[in-house]
Scaffold this motif. Structure first.
Motif, short mmCIF file in Angstrom:
data_model
loop_
_atom_site.label_atom_id
_atom_site.label_comp_id
_atom_site.label_asym_id
_atom_site.label_seq_id
_atom_site.Cartn_x
_atom_site.Cartn_y
_atom_site.Cartn_z
N ALA A 30 -2.31 7.73 11.24
CA ALA A 30 -1.52 8.69 10.45
C ALA A 30 -0.38 7.93 9.78
O ALA A 30 0.39 7.25 10.45
N VAL A 31 -0.29 8.04 8.46
CA VAL A 31 0.68 7.25 7.69
C VAL A 31 1.44 8.15 6.71
O VAL A 31 1.03 9.28 6.42
N TYR A 32 2.54 7.59 6.18
CA TYR A 32 3.27 8.28 5.11
C TYR A 32 3.88 7.25 4.18
O TYR A 32 4.01 6.07 4.56
N GLY A 33 4.22 7.67 2.96
CA GLY A 33 4.82 6.71 2.04
C GLY A 33 4.83 7.21 0.61
O GLY A 33 4.63 8.40 0.34
N ILE A 34 5.07 6.26 -0.30
CA ILE A 34 5.10 6.58 -1.73
C ILE A 34 4.02 5.78 -2.45
O ILE A 34 3.87 4.59 -2.19
N ILE A 35 3.31 6.43 -3.34
CA ILE A 35 2.33 5.74 -4.17
C ILE A 35 2.71 5.95 -5.64
O ILE A 35 3.42 6.90 -5.96
N PRO A 36 2.27 5.07 -6.53
CA PRO A 36 2.71 5.19 -7.93
C PRO A 36 2.29 6.51 -8.59
O PRO A 36 3.03 7.09 -9.37
N MET A 37 1.12 6.99 -8.28
CA MET A 37 0.64 8.26 -8.83
C MET A 37 -0.60 8.69 -8.07
O MET A 37 -1.21 7.91 -7.35
N GLY A 38 -0.97 9.97 -8.24
CA GLY A 38 -2.21 10.44 -7.63
C GLY A 38 -2.04 11.07 -6.26
O GLY A 38 -3.02 11.27 -5.53
N GLY A 39 -0.81 11.44 -5.92
CA GLY A 39 -0.57 12.01 -4.60
C GLY A 39 -0.94 13.48 -4.48
O GLY A 39 -1.16 13.98 -3.38
N PHE A 40 -1.01 14.18 -5.60
CA PHE A 40 -1.42 15.59 -5.55
C PHE A 40 -2.94 15.63 -5.49
O PHE A 40 -3.63 15.90 -6.48
N ALA A 41 -3.48 15.36 -4.31
CA ALA A 41 -4.93 15.22 -4.18
C ALA A 41 -5.32 15.33 -2.71
O ALA A 41 -4.49 15.17 -1.82
N GLU A 42 -6.58 15.59 -2.49
CA GLU A 42 -7.09 15.60 -1.11
C GLU A 42 -7.17 14.17 -0.58
O GLU A 42 -6.95 13.92 0.60
N TYR A 43 -7.53 13.24 -1.46
CA TYR A 43 -7.61 11.82 -1.10
C TYR A 43 -6.82 11.01 -2.12
O TYR A 43 -6.85 11.31 -3.31
N ALA A 44 -6.10 10.03 -1.62
CA ALA A 44 -5.30 9.19 -2.51
C ALA A 44 -5.52 7.73 -2.11
O ALA A 44 -5.92 7.43 -0.98
N ILE A 45 -5.22 6.84 -3.05
CA ILE A 45 -5.34 5.41 -2.79
C ILE A 45 -3.95 4.81 -2.78
O ILE A 45 -3.14 5.08 -3.67
N ALA A 46 -3.67 4.02 -1.74
CA ALA A 46 -2.34 3.43 -1.63
C ALA A 46 -2.45 1.94 -1.32
O ALA A 46 -3.45 1.49 -0.75
N SER A 47 -1.42 1.20 -1.69
CA SER A 47 -1.30 -0.19 -1.24
C SER A 47 -0.77 -0.17 0.18
O SER A 47 0.15 0.60 0.50
N ALA A 48 -1.31 -1.03 1.01
CA ALA A 48 -0.90 -1.04 2.41
C ALA A 48 0.61 -1.24 2.56
O ALA A 48 1.25 -0.66 3.42
N GLY A 49 1.18 -2.04 1.67
CA GLY A 49 2.61 -2.35 1.75
C GLY A 49 3.52 -1.19 1.38
O GLY A 49 4.74 -1.29 1.51
N ASP A 50 2.96 -0.12 0.88
CA ASP A 50 3.77 1.04 0.49
C ASP A 50 3.77 2.13 1.55
O ASP A 50 4.38 3.19 1.36
N LEU A 51 3.07 1.89 2.65
CA LEU A 51 2.93 2.91 3.69
C LEU A 51 3.47 2.42 5.03
O LEU A 51 3.60 1.22 5.26
N ALA A 52 3.76 3.36 5.90
CA ALA A 52 4.15 3.04 7.27
C ALA A 52 3.60 4.13 8.17
O ALA A 52 3.26 5.23 7.70
N PRO A 53 3.52 3.87 9.48
CA PRO A 53 3.07 4.94 10.38
C PRO A 53 3.96 6.18 10.26
O PRO A 53 5.17 6.07 10.13
#
Ligand SMILES: NC(=O)c1ccc[n+]([C@@H]2O[C@H](COP(=O)([O-])OP(=O)(O)OC[C@H]3O[C@@H](n4cnc5c(N)ncnc54)[C@H](OP(=O)(O)O)[C@@H]3O)[C@@H](O)[C@H]2O)c1
Length: 255
Positions: A30-53
């Motif tokens: 389970a993670v949380y964070g900020i992504i450049p775009m595309g967060g209003f979605a069921e599935y999103a793609i993130a860079s590992a370095g932008d997330l944390a537990p």
């Protein structure tokens, strides 16, 4: 940037798939964070370095309400303004999404927090730990706030301009909204603008504060993904202490 873009920056969710070479995470985390775009979605793609537990004590909705506001306040007050234990900070919009987290972060490091807001939000802002409260609709805040080490401004405009005299010499005004010019030299203070950037290390510290009950975002409204427009309209309208979020899930891809 080519249009259309897929909106949504703050995410919280469960990792469904890892990109090649990603380490430190596994499917099911389970993670949380900020992504450049595309967060209003069921599935999103993130860079590992932008997330944390994700904070274990928060559900996904509460967790998704934290990253932008908490990182902005952290980077403004701690990285730029160097706010520290025992110092005095004025937070100009203390009931807002960013300001309400700034109040809690200020208290978490032992600063004296003077909060600004309208009367309807005083009880809420004091419940976050604010030491003093200025109703900016009833008082000129610069008449009552003095000797601040730091001002964190998320209002801008005239509020930004009028905040300089509240600082002591050598103090620092950091804004998330205005574009500073050469005001600082007139008052003998520093000035800067924060641009929130993803930061996994800071998200980890924010998680720790959340887990010990020192940091929580106020979630006033939860709407289904199909109501994104309504959520954005509510947010745009500056609903007092309100933020609206949609669920999303994060999928990690190699940076
Ligand atoms: N630079 C960055 O990286 C960055 C990052 C995040 C956000 N931002 C910007 O920061 C700003 C604040 O965002 P937010 O989400 O925290 O705002 P928000 O939640 O929309 O703030 C709404 C609140 O603003 C308060 N307010 C309105 N006029 C005010 C005034 N003159 N003085 C004091 N408070 C006032 C109202 O509270 P009361 O009823 O209590 O007055 C209202 O509840 C936005 O412009 C946003 O774009 C910048």
């Amino acid at each position: 940037m080519s249009l259309p873009i897929h909106l949504g920056g703050e995410v919280a969710g469960t990792i469904e798939e890892l990109g090649d070479g990603v380490s430190g995470f596994k499917v099911g985390d389970a993670v949380y964070g900020i992504i450049p775009m595309g967060g209003f979605a069921e599935y999103a793609i993130a860079s590992a370095g932008d997330l944390a537990p994700k904070p274990v004590n928060l559900d996904f909705i509460q967790a998704a309400a934290l990253p932008l506001g908490a990182l902005t306040a952290w980077q403004a007050m701690f990285d730029l303004a160097k706010l520290s234990n025992g110092q005095r900070v004025l937070i100009t919009n203390s009931s807002g999404g960013v300001g309400s987290l700034a109040v809690q972060l200020g208290k978490a490091i032992g600063a004296h927090v003077t909060a600004m807001g309208s009367a309807a939000n005083e009880a809420y802002v004091r419940s976050l730990g604010a030491d003093d409260f200025i109703d900016y609709k009833q008082q000129r805040f610069e008449d009552v706030a003095h000797d601040m080490d730091v001002v964190f401004d998320t209002v801008g405009g005239e509020t930004f301009d009028r905040a300089f005299p509240t600082l002591k010499k050598g103090g620092f005004l950091v804004t998330a909204v205005a574009f500073p010019k050469d005001e600082a030299s007139t008052f003998g203070v520093g000035v800067g603008r924060v641009y929130c950037t993803p930061n996994a290390e800071q998200l980890a510290s924010i998680r720790e504060l959340a887990e010990v009950g020192k940091l929580k975002a106020h979630v006033a409204t939860v709407l289904p993904l199909a109501s994104v427009k309504e959520a954005l309209d509510l947010s745009e309208g500056g609903v007092p202490a309100a933020r609206s979020f949609c669920r999303s899930q994060a999928e990690i891809q190699h940076k």
